[in-house]
Design an enzyme around this catalytic site. Structure first.
Site, PDB file in Angstrom:
ATOM      1  N   ASP A 279       0.808  -1.217   0.000  1.00  0.00           N
ATOM      2  CA  ASP A 279       0.000   0.000   0.000  1.00  0.00           C
ATOM      3  C   ASP A 279       0.841   1.267   0.000  1.00  0.00           C
ATOM      4  OD1 ASP A 279      -2.568  -0.737  -0.360  1.00  0.00           O
ATOM      5  OD2 ASP A 279      -3.288  -0.181   1.623  1.00  0.00           O
TER       6      ASP A 279
ATOM      7  N   ASP B  19     -12.459  -7.436   9.056  1.00  0.00           N
ATOM      8  CA  ASP B  19     -12.342  -8.888   8.953  1.00  0.00           C
ATOM      9  C   ASP B  19     -13.475  -9.586   9.715  1.00  0.00           C
ATOM     10  OD1 ASP B  19     -11.373  -7.947  11.328  1.00  0.00           O
ATOM     11  OD2 ASP B  19      -9.348  -8.731  11.083  1.00  0.00           O
TER      12      ASP B  19
END
Length: 745
Positions: free
Chosen positions: A155, A458
């Site tokens: 990222d 998640d």
């Protein structure tokens, strides 16, 4: 839309015996546990009855009455939370796989291909050598390399990370055949050479030292480049990928990059023995300062799309960059669940536990990982669904991409991406899928892929998969599947728990609440299991009340518990002794020592009055539109002296924070109340005066004992990890007025 390749709907055939077994504890053991729990619950009911029937009159200043009502409220909550936790633990299950049966039922060519996602975001916080050790460990899985596809998401778009991955791709040509030839474990080179001092069976010293020297040379080159920040000219000339970086590149502003470093479809992609290598892909999605990128969730969704055009494997595994593979057979274990024709059709994901290699014996922070992995998670699994951790998890691509389970659906395990394009065309297609605007007006992050808009993406993703009819499985093999690093300073640990607590609380207060989202879709026991963590935050206020008010009342001679000679004393004593005895027995059963159990009780208290409390405050400030309190610590302890203190069992403080102020205030308050309270009783009433205040005295002494590391850091230590004087001064400013008021009363 990119992301999944569909499946086939057809009948299936059972290929021999089951590939996994589900086992439950013996009936006698469960019966004994339930009888014990029933007696404790009876004690809890008696405590509630005592509080309700012995309410003090409202005369005088009413201090005792109000304190009593507060105790009743706290004990009502503790009782409710204990029942909630107990209900989840009612039906644990344990899984066992049969890899030999898998080999008999499926040939190597029939096994599905697997896409493995590794995520990194900051080359400073996540050193490149740490990242590539994880990458190399999953590249070396005991699995057909043609069916392995490893994707690294960066990222930060760091050229350093790309350079290090190029180095790893060259080293893999030597490392992978070495691992498979000698069945090396673990297959992270950093972990292996740190743990193993001699060659494996069958390997000559020369070959072993040559491999070790190759790894050392790569490490030296990488560290030299990382320290200098400059990429050598040779790799830049030999890899077309480096040309995509320029002087305008920043971690928050860069175009999308997709580079296939190793293409297993090409004949040249072989190791030194001539065997195929796994596909290796580098991806950095486009970043713009004013564009939302959704952090790790956005990264995983970008990986799902890129992998769909390059490999499109029916199985996806994701792992954090600091959690390497410790078991080369983890893929085959996971496939035993997915490929079982009778039991595995509705399994959406297989979650491995988190384990850490840097936790020392008698860990001062009492990481409860053994109890969580051996007891808590099997109980969740027993209700039909382990939660998704965000790492060490094998997903069915179709389930992750939003498919609703139906009995008619049957997975096509042999499907892969229909590749007719060359690598350049695939890279161009991949780059178009990870731009800042690609997800606009789509269902990505809503109904497809990893969820957006919630702190613990998640957990909510796993919950939504289960609500679509899929089941999850928890698998904890003898040889741990993954090993990572856990924080070794108190500040880091408390900040981590604060973030988790905020996330769980926000989930509980949102439309993703297990009781709302899961109503009618998952079992009530599983909803309650999610809520055990969802209610972490609520524990903060009753716990803070219980460790302050009884001590202050003890200092003032106000009794809040029955006398030692009263029959009502028995339920209080029994609940305390029985509950903690059961907790100790569970900890010892899971392999912890008594010292580790005691340390875990300390951290349980510390987390509740610091991380949970501030998480609750920040969450409601955010709901009310007020800026966050800014209590988060940013200091990260990584120096060798701090690590040495951790190994010696010394808590690491070292900086000023609101969490440390709260902790120190509670510790000093109880120390003062214990000393002054006992002195007052002995001087004014003699030893007999403790009869009515016995339980409060015991509670105060226990709180003082459990806070011994705090007193050590305040009064005895002078190292960098001790508590700063500023923390002590602020805490004294809170404690002193309370004690003076009590004494002068």
């Amino acid at each position: 839309m990119a992301g999944s390749g569909g499946g086939v709907v057809s009948g299936g055939r059972q290929r021999g015996p089951p590939l996994f077994a589900t086992e439950k504890p013996g009936r006698m053991a469960m019966a004994a546990y339930r009888v014990s729990a029933a007696t404790v619950f009876a004690g809890v009911l008696l405590i509630w009855l005592y509080r309700a029937t012995h309410l003090p009159p409202g005369g005088g200043d009413g201090v005792r009455r109000w304190a009593w009502l507060g105790m009743l409220a706290a004990e009502l909550w503790f009782g409710f939370y204990w029942v909630l936790t107990l209900s989840v633990r009612w039906c644990p299950v344990y899984r066992r796989t049969f890899k030999d049966r898998l080999a008999q039922s499926y040939s190597e060519d029939e096994l599905p291909s697997v896409d493995i996602f590794v995520c990194t975001a900051d080359p400073t916080a996540e050193p490149p050598m740490l990242v590539i050790s994880t990458v190399l460990s999953v590249m070396a899985y005991d699995y057909l390399p043609e069916k392995l596809n490893i994707y690294l998401s960066d990222d930060a778009g760091s050229v350093l990370t790309f350079y290090v991955l190029c180095e790893a791709s060259e080293f893999a040509k030597h490392w992978i055949p070495f691992c498979k030839k000698y069945k090396v474990e673990p297959r992270s080179p950093a972990a292996y050479f740190a743990k193993v001092a001699s060659p494996p069976d069958g390997c000559g010293p020369k070959e072993w030292f040559t491999m070790k020297e190759l790894y050392k040379d790569m490490t030296d080159r990488v560290n030299s480049v990382v320290n200098s920040g400059r990429i050598p000219e040779v790799p830049r000339c030999h890899s077309r990928g480096f040309s995509q970086w320029n002087e305008n590149f920043t971690s928050s502003d860069h175009p999308s990059i997709v580079q296939i470093l190793i293409d297993s479809n090409k004949q040249k992609a072989v190791d030194i023995d001539g065997n195929a290598l796994p596909t290796l892909v580098y991806m950095a999605r486009e970043k713009k300062p004013q564009k939302q990128h959704h952090f790790k969730a956005g990264s995983l969704n970008a990986l799902i799309r890129v992998s769909s055009v390059i490999s499109n494997s029916p199985i996806i595994m994701n792992v954090d960059c600091d959690m390497y593979s410790n078991n080369s057979e983890s893929i085959r274990d996971a496939l035993c669940f997915f490929l079982d024709e009778e039991q595995g059709q509705d399994i959406g994901f297989v979650q491995y536990p988190q384990n850490f290699e840097n936790v020392v014996h008698n860990d001062i922070y009492g990481h409860p990982i053994n109890v969580v992995n051996e007891l808590d998670h099997p109980c969740l699994d027993g209700w039909g669904g382990m939660c998704y951790y965000g790492t060490g998890c094998f997903h069915r691509r179709e389930a992750l991409c939003g498919r609703i389970y139906s009995q008619e659906y049957k997975e096509d395990w042999t499907r892969v991406a229909g590749r007719t394009e060359d690598a350049n065309e695939l890279e161009e297609m991949g780059r178009s899928l990870v731009t800042c605007t690609y997800e606009h007006n789509t269902i990505w992050g809503i109904e497809k892929g990893v969820r957006y808009g919630c702190p613990l993406e998640d957990v909510t993703t796993g919950l939504q998969i289960q609500c679509r009819g899929w089941r999850s499985v928890y698998y904890n093999p003898k040889r741990k599947g993954f090993l990572g690093m856990t924080p070794t300073s108190l500040g880091q640990i408390l900040v981590l728990y604060k973030r988790w607590t905020e996330g769980f609380l926000q989930i509980s207060l949102s439309r993703y609440s297990p009781f709302l989202l899961g109503h009618g879709k998952i079992k009530l026991g599983l909803q309650m299991g999610y809520s055990v963590c969802g209610f972490w935050a609520v524990n903060s206020f009753p716990t803070l009340y219980y460790v302050t008010i009884p001590s202050l009342c003890f200092l003032n001679g106000i009794s809040l518990f029955p006398e030692k000679t009263s029959p009502w004393f028995i339920p209080f004593a029994y609940v305390m002794v029985a509950a903690y005895s059961c907790s100790l027995a569970e900890s010892l059963q899971c392999g912890d020592s008594a010292v580790e159990w005691w340390n875990a009780q300390r951290m349980w208290l510390i987390r509740r009055i610091t991380s949970y409390l501030l998480a609750t405050i920040d969450t409601f400030r955010r709901i009310l539109g007020i800026s966050e309190s800014g209590f988060n610590l940013t200091v990260k302890v990584t120096d060798l002296q701090a690590l040495e203190r951790y190994k010696k069992g010394m808590m690491e403080f070292g900086s000023f924070s609101a969490m440390f102020v709260i902790l120190t205030t509670v510790a000093l308050l109880n120390l003062a109340c214990m000393v002054l309270g006992i002195s007052r009783v002995l001087l004014q009433e003699g030893p007999g005066g403790l009869e009515t205040l016995f339980l409060q005295a015991v509670l105060c002494v226990l709180i003082v004992a459990i806070n011994s590391p705090v007193y050590e850091a305040l009064f005895l230590r002078r190292d960098k990890g001790s508590l700063p004087a500023s923390v002590a001064r602020v805490s004294i400013c809170f404690v002193l007025p309370l004690c003076i008021l009590s004494i002068c009363k």
